[in-house]
Design a protein around this motif. Sequence first.
Motif, PDB file in Angstrom:
ATOM      1  N   ASP A 161      -6.676  13.556  13.051  1.00 40.38           N
ATOM      2  CA  ASP A 161      -6.084  13.194  11.756  1.00 40.38           C
ATOM      3  C   ASP A 161      -6.491  11.794  11.299  1.00 40.38           C
ATOM      4  N   LEU A 162      -7.192  11.045  12.158  1.00 36.69           N
ATOM      5  CA  LEU A 162      -7.550   9.667  11.821  1.00 36.69           C
ATOM      6  C   LEU A 162      -8.454   9.540  10.592  1.00 36.69           C
ATOM      7  N   PRO A 163      -9.511  10.343  10.456  1.00 37.11           N
ATOM      8  CA  PRO A 163     -10.407  10.142   9.315  1.00 37.11           C
ATOM      9  C   PRO A 163      -9.692  10.172   7.967  1.00 37.11           C
ATOM     10  N   GLY A 164      -8.772  11.122   7.780  1.00 41.36           N
ATOM     11  CA  GLY A 164      -8.042  11.188   6.523  1.00 41.36           C
ATOM     12  C   GLY A 164      -7.216   9.947   6.282  1.00 41.36           C
ATOM     13  N   PHE A 165      -6.558   9.457   7.333  1.00 42.04           N
ATOM     14  CA  PHE A 165      -5.747   8.247   7.210  1.00 42.04           C
ATOM     15  C   PHE A 165      -6.611   7.036   6.882  1.00 42.04           C
ATOM     16  N   ILE A 166      -7.690   6.859   7.615  1.00 42.88           N
ATOM     17  CA  ILE A 166      -8.522   5.671   7.429  1.00 42.88           C
ATOM     18  C   ILE A 166      -9.173   5.661   6.056  1.00 42.88           C
ATOM     19  N   LEU A 167      -9.683   6.806   5.610  1.00 41.61           N
ATOM     20  CA  LEU A 167     -10.285   6.874   4.277  1.00 41.61           C
ATOM     21  C   LEU A 167      -9.252   6.565   3.196  1.00 41.61           C
ATOM     22  N   ALA A 168      -8.038   7.086   3.352  1.00 42.55           N
ATOM     23  CA  ALA A 168      -6.985   6.821   2.374  1.00 42.55           C
ATOM     24  C   ALA A 168      -6.611   5.341   2.368  1.00 42.55           C
ATOM     25  N   GLU A 169      -6.557   4.728   3.550  1.00 38.82           N
ATOM     26  CA  GLU A 169      -6.215   3.305   3.637  1.00 38.82           C
ATOM     27  C   GLU A 169      -7.281   2.441   2.972  1.00 38.82           C
ATOM     28  N   LEU A 170      -8.540   2.749   3.243  1.00 40.69           N
ATOM     29  CA  LEU A 170      -9.625   1.969   2.636  1.00 40.69           C
ATOM     30  C   LEU A 170      -9.651   2.157   1.123  1.00 40.69           C
ATOM     31  N   ALA A 171      -9.423   3.384   0.673  1.00 38.42           N
ATOM     32  CA  ALA A 171      -9.390   3.642  -0.769  1.00 38.42           C
ATOM     33  C   ALA A 171      -8.248   2.876  -1.428  1.00 38.42           C
ATOM     34  N   GLY A 172      -7.084   2.874  -0.781  1.00 39.78           N
ATOM     35  CA  GLY A 172      -5.953   2.135  -1.327  1.00 39.78           C
ATOM     36  C   GLY A 172      -6.227   0.646  -1.419  1.00 39.78           C
ATOM     37  N   ALA A 173      -6.853   0.089  -0.382  1.00 39.95           N
ATOM     38  CA  ALA A 173      -7.170  -1.334  -0.384  1.00 39.95           C
ATOM     39  C   ALA A 173      -8.173  -1.682  -1.481  1.00 39.95           C
ATOM     40  N   LEU A 174      -9.205  -0.855  -1.645  1.00 38.49           N
ATOM     41  CA  LEU A 174     -10.212  -1.118  -2.675  1.00 38.49           C
ATOM     42  C   LEU A 174      -9.627  -0.984  -4.077  1.00 38.49           C
ATOM     43  N   CYS A 175      -8.749  -0.022  -4.274  1.00 35.32           N
ATOM     44  CA  CYS A 175      -8.079   0.114  -5.574  1.00 35.32           C
ATOM     45  C   CYS A 175      -7.210  -1.110  -5.861  1.00 35.32           C
ATOM     46  N   ALA A 176      -6.532  -1.610  -4.834  1.00 34.85           N
ATOM     47  CA  ALA A 176      -5.709  -2.810  -5.010  1.00 34.85           C
ATOM     48  C   ALA A 176      -6.579  -4.011  -5.355  1.00 34.85           C
ATOM     49  N   LEU A 177      -7.732  -4.118  -4.708  1.00 39.84           N
ATOM     50  CA  LEU A 177      -8.644  -5.218  -5.012  1.00 39.84           C
ATOM     51  C   LEU A 177      -9.053  -5.183  -6.481  1.00 39.84           C
ATOM     52  N   ALA A 178      -9.437  -4.002  -6.962  1.00 36.84           N
ATOM     53  CA  ALA A 178      -9.849  -3.876  -8.363  1.00 36.84           C
ATOM     54  C   ALA A 178      -8.688  -4.189  -9.306  1.00 36.84           C
ATOM     55  N   ALA A 179      -7.528  -3.629  -9.022  1.00 30.96           N
ATOM     56  CA  ALA A 179      -6.375  -3.818  -9.902  1.00 30.96           C
ATOM     57  C   ALA A 179      -5.921  -5.279  -9.927  1.00 30.96           C
ATOM     58  N   MET A 180      -5.821  -5.890  -8.760  1.00 30.37           N
ATOM     59  CA  MET A 180      -5.306  -7.258  -8.695  1.00 30.37           C
ATOM     60  C   MET A 180      -6.332  -8.274  -9.183  1.00 30.37           C
ATOM     61  N   THR A 181      -7.609  -7.976  -9.022  1.00 28.91           N
ATOM     62  CA  THR A 181      -8.630  -8.872  -9.585  1.00 28.91           C
ATOM     63  C   THR A 181      -8.470  -8.947 -11.087  1.00 28.91           C
ATOM     64  N   TRP A 182      -8.263  -7.799 -11.719  1.00 30.39           N
ATOM     65  CA  TRP A 182      -8.045  -7.779 -13.164  1.00 30.39           C
ATOM     66  C   TRP A 182      -6.714  -8.443 -13.535  1.00 30.39           C
ATOM     67  N   LEU A 183      -5.662  -8.073 -12.835  1.00 30.87           N
ATOM     68  CA  LEU A 183      -4.334  -8.562 -13.175  1.00 30.87           C
ATOM     69  C   LEU A 183      -4.221 -10.069 -12.985  1.00 30.87           C
ATOM     70  N   LEU A 184      -4.708 -10.572 -11.871  1.00 31.76           N
ATOM     71  CA  LEU A 184      -4.571 -11.997 -11.580  1.00 31.76           C
ATOM     72  C   LEU A 184      -5.521 -12.836 -12.414  1.00 31.76           C
ATOM     73  N   SER A 185      -6.694 -12.307 -12.733  1.00 32.18           N
ATOM     74  CA  SER A 185      -7.597 -13.067 -13.593  1.00 32.18           C
ATOM     75  C   SER A 185      -7.034 -13.174 -14.997  1.00 32.18           C
ATOM     76  N   ALA A 186      -6.351 -12.123 -15.470  1.00 32.62           N
ATOM     77  CA  ALA A 186      -5.705 -12.185 -16.783  1.00 32.62           C
ATOM     78  C   ALA A 186      -4.637 -13.256 -16.798  1.00 32.62           C
ATOM     79  N   ARG A 187      -3.859 -13.380 -15.712  1.00 31.55           N
ATOM     80  CA  ARG A 187      -2.823 -14.393 -15.618  1.00 31.55           C
ATOM     81  C   ARG A 187      -3.443 -15.785 -15.635  1.00 31.55           C
ATOM     82  N   THR A 188      -4.551 -15.952 -14.916  1.00 26.67           N
ATOM     83  CA  THR A 188      -5.219 -17.248 -14.879  1.00 26.67           C
ATOM     84  C   THR A 188      -5.721 -17.632 -16.260  1.00 26.67           C
ATOM     85  N   ASP A 189      -6.343 -16.672 -16.973  1.00 27.60           N
ATOM     86  CA  ASP A 189      -6.862 -16.963 -18.303  1.00 27.60           C
ATOM     87  C   ASP A 189      -5.749 -17.386 -19.250  1.00 27.60           C
TER      88      ASP A 189
END
Length: 232
Positions: A193-221
């Motif tokens: 069951d590890l592959p499904g968990f690890i892929l989901a975790e990495l996908a979640g982290a990358l989505c957070a990176l994209a979302a927070m990069t946009w959100l936090l840069s907007a706050r900075t601007d």
Amino acid sequence: MSSALPQRLAAESIGTAFLVATVVGSGIMADTLARDPALTLLANTLATGAMLVVLITVLGPVSGAHFNPAISLILALRGELPRRDAGLYILVQTVGGIAGTLVAHAMFALPLLHASSRIRTGGEQWLSEGLATFGLAATILAGLRFERSAVPWLVGLYIAAAYWFTASTSFANPAVAIARSLTDTFAGIRAIDLPGFILAELAGALCALAAMTWLLSARTDNTEIRAAEGRP
């Protein structure tokens, strides 16, 4: 971080080992004493959240206290961790996590390695892991941006909450998931069951990176615009 690379790698390995030993060991202890899944999960939650606060507080100044390949990955992509160092971080986190499982088993007189038979698979589990890791990564990125000193508490409290609002009990960490596949106890997960968990975790982290990069840069601007106009 001013520590040398060997010191940082040692901190990441030790921290991940203590984290996994806490997750696995508290699960064994609670399951032995309570024999009630809800009480076992509660004890597991409290121990894990508390240990995260301690570990991030004391080891954060040394290595950044990632203890999580998904977090090291997104910080490397942000340019806050050299990519060569990120690979080494991920390696020692994984080794440290496995060591944590071995130590937990040794403390409770269990076989040092015992592959898990606990089934954790399916769309609801993968969604839970993706969401849990998204929230963890977002919490860390926003905490580092706005309230760095509060990050240990933010992470500890977030994981404590995520234990209960996700169907997977929020692993949110590939190294921890790998280590938990080696224990056939309350905290375990089947290796298959590890592959499904690890892929989901990495996908979640990358989505957070994209979302927070946009959100936090907007706050900075916006902050810079207000400052330029002389407004608070």
